[in-house]
Design a protein around this motif. Structure first.
Motif, PDB file in Angstrom:
ATOM      1  N   GLY A 204       0.817  -1.203   0.000  1.00 37.30           N
ATOM      2  CA  GLY A 204       0.000   0.000   0.000  1.00 37.30           C
ATOM      3  C   GLY A 204       0.850   1.251   0.000  1.00 37.30           C
ATOM      4  N   ALA A 205       1.914   1.243   0.789  1.00 43.49           N
ATOM      5  CA  ALA A 205       2.796   2.405   0.852  1.00 43.49           C
ATOM      6  C   ALA A 205       3.486   2.638  -0.481  1.00 43.49           C
ATOM      7  N   ASP A 276      -8.465  -3.806   2.102  1.00 46.17           N
ATOM      8  CA  ASP A 276      -7.470  -2.980   1.417  1.00 46.17           C
ATOM      9  C   ASP A 276      -7.187  -1.699   2.195  1.00 46.17           C
ATOM     10  N   PHE A 277      -7.454  -1.709   3.489  1.00 44.57           N
ATOM     11  CA  PHE A 277      -7.205  -0.528   4.320  1.00 44.57           C
ATOM     12  C   PHE A 277      -5.778  -0.003   4.171  1.00 44.57           C
ATOM     13  N   ALA A 282      -2.431   4.625   2.795  1.00 44.56           N
ATOM     14  CA  ALA A 282      -1.244   5.205   2.169  1.00 44.56           C
ATOM     15  C   ALA A 282      -1.598   6.357   1.237  1.00 44.56           C
ATOM     16  N   ARG A 283      -2.809   6.339   0.678  1.00 43.79           N
ATOM     17  CA  ARG A 283      -3.209   7.392  -0.255  1.00 43.79           C
ATOM     18  C   ARG A 283      -3.789   8.616   0.444  1.00 43.79           C
ATOM     19  N   ALA A 284      -4.238   8.455   1.679  1.00 45.40           N
ATOM     20  CA  ALA A 284      -4.891   9.559   2.383  1.00 45.40           C
ATOM     21  C   ALA A 284      -3.883  10.630   2.780  1.00 45.40           C
ATOM     22  N   SER A 285      -4.371  11.851   2.875  1.00 47.41           N
ATOM     23  CA  SER A 285      -3.515  12.945   3.322  1.00 47.41           C
ATOM     24  C   SER A 285      -3.282  12.868   4.826  1.00 47.41           C
ATOM     25  N   ASP A 298       0.227  -0.186  10.694  1.00 44.57           N
ATOM     26  CA  ASP A 298      -0.217   0.256   9.373  1.00 44.57           C
ATOM     27  C   ASP A 298       0.187   1.710   9.125  1.00 44.57           C
ATOM     28  N   LEU A 299       0.097   2.547  10.152  1.00 46.95           N
ATOM     29  CA  LEU A 299       0.531   3.938  10.018  1.00 46.95           C
ATOM     30  C   LEU A 299       2.015   4.015   9.669  1.00 46.95           C
TER      31      LEU A 299
END
Length: 636
Positions: A204-205, A276-277, A282-285, A298-299
């Motif tokens: 994701g990243a 798919d969290f 990864a896409r969020a601001s 995850d962060l």
């Protein structure tokens, strides 16, 4: 070598415990092992069980962080019959898996309300031949013990049942002692694996493209509802007109979920938690979440600009401790739950959005490192089982040859009554094994005498005089040497007289030199001052140390004095005893010298006590072995 592994976990509030355990279990499966996962919490659709044999126990859960009150699937207090069925199903899973390694999540550090089923499983592990390796799996930060004595109880259970404790964290970032008392006994058994992240987090990243929005997650259950409600209101009034995605766990009741969907505005998307969290994160601001273990991992993988609102209901401290630890390094912003409101949340999101994406340097790869530790533990368990089998065969050959292994037991450094001494004497009585207490004359307390008078299997030997080191710094420690011989001998004579006066017939005139060392000049004077026996360590070179002074040494010491100062390698200890039994059968060992067991009750941890229980129990039932007293060993 392919292993069979059994993982046992019960999540009560969110799904974090299950998600972390499943990630490690999947890693074991990818390495070619057969893996069974027994889950005692509610079904969790977002947790990947690919490659695992899932055994779903009748689920239990709790509400409002009240972990003392377990509820069944219908929200009713758990009945004893349900707990009995869970225990039976868990033992059936154990029998079916025939595991080489068992991993129990959290217990005995937590889940005390389910102790019955865990203890039944642990007893099954102890009785199984060959015995599986047993590991406890815990996160980086625990809830500190809520009552006095809880940490001691947990340590006692660890020593009695477990081989290692996997700590899924980084000691540089969050050592376990931040949240739990870590005594040396426990520290010796800790294996820090690094953090366990979700399988898709790194991917994701890598695919991250900042979409300018805010993603909000509140864990798997209803505990995150206050955060989700505040986020929905903050999104509705956001002057930046950002898009907000709010993910509610599958444990959130449908009515609450519907209310959330109706609370937000056109820029708010409310949906159930998704697999798919990591990609969405990864896409969020900016990310808004609680500070559970898996969420924080995850962060880290997503390099998210994060605002965390630690869950603190019901005196919970774990998330707050973790969040504050990472906040100190500037990796995230903490908004205490008591200060949560739509306005404070909006302000925190605005601050986070202005920061550059952080680079998290926490140690990861926790799932793979956990697998390596479990494989090593299983190999140690296999070696230990083979060693016990070797001892059984050696004793059987000895018995077939009409010979016998005489075993005597010496315990050093006794000076006063103590709980450890009580445990030693109880162990002696349980196995009808006489124990000789090497007692220090200069510091012995008179209160010891009536204690020993009640234990017919205990006697007293002389342990030097004051256990004081007279050797120079460059030499090995020694009391009975270096000082003038006349002074050393005079102290020994005075010490013998004091012990004889205190203990009467329980005292035997046998000298045990501190550190098992004695100068030849001192040895030559022993008969003159009434000493009739000498005991050090390792096989004796002669039956007589000096005229009238008989030698009976000790040969097996379970403590790793030069390393961890805990239990030495069990396979090595047992093999050394098996080798001695074989030497007796083949005529390579002195049949007149009893085999000596050496212990130090004041420094035993739970693992040493467990080994002694196993060893004495094995010898007690063997027709080729016999426990003898110090009086018999020295021919007095």
């Amino acid at each position: 070598m392919s292993l069979s592994a059994l993982f046992v976990v019960t999540h009560l509030l969110g799904v974090g415990h299950l998600a972390r355990t499943a990630a490690i279990a999947r890693a074991m499966a990818r390495r070619g092992h057969r893996v069974t996962l027994a889950s005692g919490g509610e079904a969790a659709p977002t947790v990947d069980m690919d490659g695992l044999h899932l055994v779903q126990l009748e689920p239990v859960h709790c509400e409002n962080a009240d972990f003392s009150r377990l509820l069944d699937a219908h929200g009713r207090p758990v009945a004893p019959e349900l707990l009995a069925r869970r225990q039976a199903a868990l033992l059936d899973a154990f029998d079916a898996a025939r595991p080489d390694v068992v991993v129990i999540e959290l217990f005995p550090f937590g889940r005390r309300q389910l102790a019955g089923e865990f203890l039944a499983l642990l007893e099954a592990c102890r009785e199984r031949r060959p015995r599986p390796a047993v590991a406890c799996s815990i996160r980086d930060v625990l809830n500190p013990p809520s009552k006095r004595g809880r940490a001691a109880e947990a340590l006692e259970r660890l020593g009695a049942w477990y081989d290692l404790v996997l700590v899924h964290g980084d000691p540089e970032a969050a050592p376990l002692q931040l949240s739990w008392p870590v005594e040396p006994d426990l520290a010796r058994r800790l294996v820090y694996t690094g953090y366990v992240g979700s399988d898709g987090a790194e991917a994701g990243a890598a695919a991250a493209e900042d979409d300018g929005g805010v993603i909000v997650s509140g864990g798997g259950g209803a505990a995150g509802l206050p955060l989700l409600r505040a986020a929905a209101e903050a999104a509705r009034t956001d002057p930046q007109r950002r898009s907000w995605r709010i993910l509610a766990g599958h444990g959130v009741p449908e009515a609450d979920f519907a209310a959330l969907r109706g609370q937000g505005g056109e820029r708010v998307l409310v949906e159930r938690a998704r697999r798919d969290f990591p990609v969405l994160l990864a896409r969020a601001s900016v990310s808004v979440s609680q500070a559970g273990y898996n969420t924080v991992m995850d962060l880290a993988a997503a390099r998210a600009r994060a605002v965390v609102v630690p869950f603190e209901q019901g005196a919970e401290k774990e998330q707050r401790l973790r969040a504050e630890g990472f906040a100190r390094t500037g990796l995230l912003d903490v908004l205490p739950e008591a200060e949560l409101s739509p306005q404070s949340l909006l302000a925190a999101v605005d601050r986070a959005a202005q920061r550059t994406r952080p680079v998290w340097s926490v140690r990861g790869n926790g799932a793979e490192c956990s697998c390596a530790a479990l494989e090593q533990a299983a190999e140690r368990a296999r070696r230990t089982a083979h060693a016990w089998d070797r001892l059984d065969r050696a004793l059987a050959r000895l018995h077939a040859a009409g010979l016998r292994l005489d075993v005597w037991w010496r315990d050093d450094d006794c000076v006063a009554p103590s709980p450890a001494l009580d445990r030693l004497l109880a162990l002696s009585a349980r196995h009808s094994a006489p124990v000789a207490l090497a007692t220090i004359p200069a510091t012995v307390e008179p209160a010891l005498a009536p204690i020993l008078a009640r234990h017919r299997l205990a006697c007293v030997l002389q342990h030097g005089y004051a256990h004081a080191n007279h050797a120079p710094p460059e030499a090995k420690k020694q009391e009975l040497g270096y000082a003038p011989t006349a002074l050393v001998v005079a102290e020994l004579e005075f010490g013998r007289e004091r012990l004889e006066a205190l203990f009467g017939e329980r005292f035997l005139p046998i000298l045990v030199p501190p550190w098992n060392r004695i100068a030849p000049d001192v040895t030559r004077e022993l008969q003159r001052i009434g000493v009739r026996g000498l005991s050090t360590f390792k096989r004796r070179e002669s039956a007589w140390a000096a005229p009238g002074v008989y030698v009976a040494n000790t040969h097996l010491d379970p403590i790793d004095w030069r390393g961890s100062r805990g239990l030495a390698d069990v396979a090595g200890l047992v093999c050394s005893l098996a080798a001695h039994a074989a030497d007796l059968a083949e005529g390579r060992a002195d049949p007149e010298e009893a085999y000596g067991l050496l212990t130090h009750h004041l420094v035993h941890d739970g693992w040493i006590w467990r080994f002694l229980e196993d060893l004495l129990g094995r010898l007690a039932v063997s027709p080729a072995a016999r426990f003898v007293s110090a009086r018999e060993a020295f021919g007095l």
